[in-house]
Design a protein around this motif. Structure first.
Motif, PDB file in Angstrom:
ATOM      1  N   GLU A  14      55.367  41.786  44.432  1.00 49.81           N
ATOM      2  CA  GLU A  14      54.433  40.881  44.972  1.00 49.81           C
ATOM      3  C   GLU A  14      53.524  40.219  43.829  1.00 49.81           C
ATOM      4  OE1 GLU A  14      53.005  40.032  47.829  1.00 49.81           O
ATOM      5  OE2 GLU A  14      54.727  40.811  49.006  1.00 49.81           O
ATOM      6  N   TYR A  15      54.072  40.705  42.406  1.00 48.70           N
ATOM      7  CA  TYR A  15      53.153  40.107  41.224  1.00 48.70           C
ATOM      8  C   TYR A  15      53.010  38.629  41.155  1.00 48.70           C
ATOM      9  CZ  TYR A  15      51.494  40.499  36.703  1.00 48.70           C
ATOM     10  OH  TYR A  15      50.666  40.453  35.377  1.00 48.70           O
ATOM     11  N   ALA A  16      54.325  38.073  41.372  1.00 48.14           N
ATOM     12  CA  ALA A  16      53.917  36.712  41.145  1.00 48.14           C
ATOM     13  C   ALA A  16      52.997  35.996  42.366  1.00 48.14           C
ATOM     14  CB  ALA A  16      55.135  35.903  41.337  1.00 48.14           C
ATOM     15  N   SER A  17      53.168  36.836  43.438  1.00 50.26           N
ATOM     16  CA  SER A  17      51.912  36.182  44.458  1.00 50.26           C
ATOM     17  C   SER A  17      50.626  36.664  44.232  1.00 50.26           C
ATOM     18  CB  SER A  17      52.482  36.630  45.774  1.00 50.26           C
ATOM     19  OG  SER A  17      51.591  36.648  46.786  1.00 50.26           O
ATOM     20  N   ASN A  18      50.527  37.943  43.547  1.00 51.21           N
ATOM     21  CA  ASN A  18      49.101  38.327  43.204  1.00 51.21           C
ATOM     22  C   ASN A  18      48.468  37.631  41.954  1.00 51.21           C
ATOM     23  OD1 ASN A  18      48.833  39.963  45.019  1.00 51.21           O
ATOM     24  ND2 ASN A  18      49.915  41.748  43.882  1.00 51.21           N
ATOM     25  N   LYS A  19      49.587  36.827  41.110  1.00 48.68           N
ATOM     26  CA  LYS A  19      49.172  36.315  39.833  1.00 48.68           C
ATOM     27  C   LYS A  19      48.698  34.944  40.513  1.00 48.68           C
ATOM     28  CE  LYS A  19      50.890  34.804  35.449  1.00 48.68           C
ATOM     29  NZ  LYS A  19      51.961  34.922  34.514  1.00 48.68           N
ATOM     30  N   LYS A  20      49.235  34.317  41.455  1.00 49.21           N
ATOM     31  CA  LYS A  20      48.499  32.908  42.089  1.00 49.21           C
ATOM     32  C   LYS A  20      47.218  33.330  42.833  1.00 49.21           C
ATOM     33  CE  LYS A  20      53.118  30.776  42.870  1.00 49.21           C
ATOM     34  NZ  LYS A  20      54.206  30.601  43.771  1.00 49.21           N
ATOM     35  N   LEU A  21      47.048  34.343  43.375  1.00 47.22           N
ATOM     36  CA  LEU A  21      45.834  34.993  44.005  1.00 47.22           C
ATOM     37  C   LEU A  21      44.994  34.989  43.131  1.00 47.22           C
ATOM     38  CD1 LEU A  21      44.333  35.795  46.446  1.00 47.22           C
ATOM     39  CD2 LEU A  21      45.154  38.169  46.250  1.00 47.22           C
ATOM     40  N   LYS A  22      45.126  35.712  41.965  1.00 49.18           N
ATOM     41  CA  LYS A  22      44.022  35.812  40.786  1.00 49.18           C
ATOM     42  C   LYS A  22      43.402  34.809  40.418  1.00 49.18           C
ATOM     43  CE  LYS A  22      45.094  35.706  36.711  1.00 49.18           C
ATOM     44  NZ  LYS A  22      45.506  35.650  35.297  1.00 49.18           N
ATOM     45  N   GLU A  23      44.392  33.451  40.394  1.00 45.78           N
ATOM     46  CA  GLU A  23      43.778  32.029  40.130  1.00 45.78           C
ATOM     47  C   GLU A  23      43.034  31.603  40.835  1.00 45.78           C
ATOM     48  OE1 GLU A  23      44.031  30.968  36.970  1.00 45.78           O
ATOM     49  OE2 GLU A  23      45.275  32.794  36.535  1.00 45.78           O
ATOM     50  N   ARG A  24      43.289  31.725  42.404  1.00 44.62           N
ATOM     51  CA  ARG A  24      42.529  31.434  43.487  1.00 44.62           C
ATOM     52  C   ARG A  24      40.964  32.106  43.447  1.00 44.62           C
ATOM     53  NH1 ARG A  24      47.174  31.863  46.568  1.00 44.62           N
ATOM     54  NH2 ARG A  24      48.488  29.865  46.586  1.00 44.62           N
ATOM     55  N   LEU A  25      41.052  33.564  43.033  1.00 43.76           N
ATOM     56  CA  LEU A  25      39.824  34.125  43.051  1.00 43.76           C
ATOM     57  C   LEU A  25      39.035  33.787  41.916  1.00 43.76           C
ATOM     58  CD1 LEU A  25      41.519  37.754  43.859  1.00 43.76           C
ATOM     59  CD2 LEU A  25      40.044  36.315  45.468  1.00 43.76           C
ATOM     60  N   ARG A  26      39.478  33.068  40.848  1.00 47.11           N
ATOM     61  CA  ARG A  26      38.537  32.463  39.894  1.00 47.11           C
ATOM     62  C   ARG A  26      37.689  31.717  40.356  1.00 47.11           C
ATOM     63  NH1 ARG A  26      39.741  34.749  35.340  1.00 47.11           N
ATOM     64  NH2 ARG A  26      41.754  35.154  34.504  1.00 47.11           N
ATOM     65  N   LYS A  27      38.025  30.741  41.601  1.00 46.09           N
ATOM     66  CA  LYS A  27      37.036  29.773  41.993  1.00 46.09           C
ATOM     67  C   LYS A  27      36.154  30.427  43.073  1.00 46.09           C
ATOM     68  CE  LYS A  27      40.889  26.395  41.195  1.00 46.09           C
ATOM     69  NZ  LYS A  27      42.139  26.644  41.822  1.00 46.09           N
ATOM     70  N   VAL A  28      36.197  31.774  43.465  1.00 44.83           N
ATOM     71  CA  VAL A  28      35.292  32.161  44.374  1.00 44.83           C
ATOM     72  C   VAL A  28      34.163  32.552  43.561  1.00 44.83           C
ATOM     73  CG1 VAL A  28      34.989  34.215  46.064  1.00 44.83           C
ATOM     74  CG2 VAL A  28      37.439  33.319  45.656  1.00 44.83           C
ATOM     75  N   LYS A  29      32.895  32.386  44.492  1.00 43.88           N
ATOM     76  CA  LYS A  29      31.614  32.664  43.663  1.00 43.88           C
ATOM     77  C   LYS A  29      31.632  34.144  43.268  1.00 43.88           C
ATOM     78  CE  LYS A  29      29.033  29.074  46.175  1.00 43.88           C
ATOM     79  NZ  LYS A  29      27.808  28.899  47.547  1.00 43.88           N
ATOM     80  N   SER A  30      30.946  34.436  42.203  1.00 40.65           N
ATOM     81  CA  SER A  30      31.040  35.694  41.638  1.00 40.65           C
ATOM     82  C   SER A  30      30.326  36.839  42.605  1.00 40.65           C
ATOM     83  CB  SER A  30      29.976  35.829  40.253  1.00 40.65           C
ATOM     84  OG  SER A  30      30.253  36.986  39.805  1.00 40.65           O
ATOM     85  N   LYS A  31      29.359  36.549  43.101  1.00 38.37           N
ATOM     86  CA  LYS A  31      28.776  37.666  44.183  1.00 38.37           C
ATOM     87  C   LYS A  31      29.520  37.963  45.278  1.00 38.37           C
ATOM     88  CE  LYS A  31      23.769  38.034  44.089  1.00 38.37           C
ATOM     89  NZ  LYS A  31      22.410  37.649  44.841  1.00 38.37           N
ATOM     90  N   GLU A  32      30.421  36.766  45.949  1.00 41.06           N
ATOM     91  CA  GLU A  32      31.173  36.899  47.005  1.00 41.06           C
ATOM     92  C   GLU A  32      32.509  37.728  46.613  1.00 41.06           C
ATOM     93  OE1 GLU A  32      34.200  33.965  49.589  1.00 41.06           O
ATOM     94  OE2 GLU A  32      32.166  33.130  48.864  1.00 41.06           O
ATOM     95  N   LEU A  33      32.835  37.475  45.512  1.00 40.65           N
ATOM     96  CA  LEU A  33      34.134  38.200  44.717  1.00 40.65           C
ATOM     97  C   LEU A  33      33.773  39.633  44.745  1.00 40.65           C
ATOM     98  CD1 LEU A  33      37.079  37.850  44.060  1.00 40.65           C
ATOM     99  CD2 LEU A  33      36.158  37.629  41.739  1.00 40.65           C
ATOM    100  N   ASP A  34      32.840  40.061  44.146  1.00 41.26           N
ATOM    101  CA  ASP A  34      32.410  41.369  43.788  1.00 41.26           C
ATOM    102  C   ASP A  34      32.184  42.179  45.256  1.00 41.26           C
ATOM    103  OD1 ASP A  34      32.014  40.539  41.369  1.00 41.26           O
ATOM    104  OD2 ASP A  34      29.893  40.780  41.073  1.00 41.26           O
ATOM    105  N   GLN A  35      31.665  41.536  46.189  1.00 41.58           N
ATOM    106  CA  GLN A  35      31.436  42.090  47.642  1.00 41.58           C
ATOM    107  C   GLN A  35      32.848  42.191  48.188  1.00 41.58           C
ATOM    108  OE1 GLN A  35      29.127  39.786  50.477  1.00 41.58           O
ATOM    109  NE2 GLN A  35      28.645  41.330  51.771  1.00 41.58           N
ATOM    110  N   LYS A  36      33.767  41.177  48.019  1.00 39.62           N
ATOM    111  CA  LYS A  36      34.924  41.294  48.657  1.00 39.62           C
ATOM    112  C   LYS A  36      35.812  42.724  48.003  1.00 39.62           C
ATOM    113  CE  LYS A  36      35.252  37.691  51.238  1.00 39.62           C
ATOM    114  NZ  LYS A  36      35.202  37.854  52.487  1.00 39.62           N
ATOM    115  N   PHE A  37      35.638  42.794  46.831  1.00 38.93           N
ATOM    116  CA  PHE A  37      36.258  43.843  46.029  1.00 38.93           C
ATOM    117  C   PHE A  37      35.795  45.205  46.446  1.00 38.93           C
ATOM    118  CE2 PHE A  37      38.695  41.132  43.511  1.00 38.93           C
ATOM    119  CZ  PHE A  37      40.002  41.613  42.889  1.00 38.93           C
ATOM    120  N   GLU A  38      34.390  45.257  46.734  1.00 39.15           N
ATOM    121  CA  GLU A  38      33.615  46.391  46.703  1.00 39.15           C
ATOM    122  C   GLU A  38      33.967  46.913  48.135  1.00 39.15           C
ATOM    123  OE1 GLU A  38      30.446  49.273  46.406  1.00 39.15           O
ATOM    124  OE2 GLU A  38      30.838  47.922  44.815  1.00 39.15           O
ATOM    125  N   VAL A  39      33.899  46.031  49.341  1.00 36.61           N
ATOM    126  CA  VAL A  39      34.203  46.413  50.339  1.00 36.61           C
ATOM    127  C   VAL A  39      35.784  47.101  50.720  1.00 36.61           C
ATOM    128  CG1 VAL A  39      34.626  45.563  52.887  1.00 36.61           C
ATOM    129  CG2 VAL A  39      32.627  45.034  51.673  1.00 36.61           C
TER     130      VAL A  39
END
Length: 163
Positions: A14-39
């Motif tokens: 899944e690493y290649a897929s997760n690498k692409k996901l990481k690039e998409r997550l860079r565009k997510v608002k900081s507070k929203e991303l922090d909340q997604k990870f926290e939950v």
């Protein structure tokens, strides 16, 4: 029961897929991303028992800052310089890390011999319930290969952000 061999195969596939996901997550608002990870951090650790796994302790080294070194040297009644000589070396980035893995402080039952005095990096690992996840997305991606919980967090967050 956690199967670390199966986890290794799955996380690598899944690493290649997760690498692409990481690039998409860079565009997510900081507070929203922090909340997604926290939950998802809390949900993952309701299912995954670190004492059953300890893969981080078996395969990687935390970075030891001077306060960690001083605290652990005191635990072992050593001078800080002796602790460094016995257990640590400087990596290519100039950071102090363990000379060997698994961690010399990991017991057979996956419990940490120095748990109450463990390094700050160990206390905070896998760093998925903190602020500013944008700043450590590269580290988190690497941790999908080490920590089943981080892998699970990426899979869950990915359900919403993968295309």
């Amino acid at each position: 029961m956690l199967d670390l061999k199966r986890f290794e195969i799955e996380s690598n596939s899944e690493y290649a897929s997760n690498k692409k996901l990481k690039e998409r997550l860079r565009k997510v608002k900081s507070k929203e991303l922090d909340q997604k990870f926290e939950v998802n951090h809390h949900a993952a650790f309701e299912e995954i028992d670190c004492l059953e796994c300890a893969n981080c302790c078996k395969t990687t080294s935390p970075i030891f800052i001077q306060t960690d070194i001083d605290r652990l040297a005191k635990v072992f009644r050593m001078k800080s310089s002796q602790f460094i000589e016995e257990y640590l070396f400087r990596d290519e980035d100039g950071d102090f890390v363990l000379k060997s893995s698994p961690c010399p402080f990991l017991n057979q039952d996956n419990k940490c011999l120095v748990y109450d005095s463990r390094p700050k990096a160990c206390r905070e690992y896998p760093h998925t319930n903190r602020k500013n996840m944008h700043g450590i997305l590269n580290l988190s991606l690497k941790n999908t290969l080490i920590c089943p919980a981080v892998f699970k967090i990426f899979l869950e967050i990915g359900k919403e952000y993968r295309k």
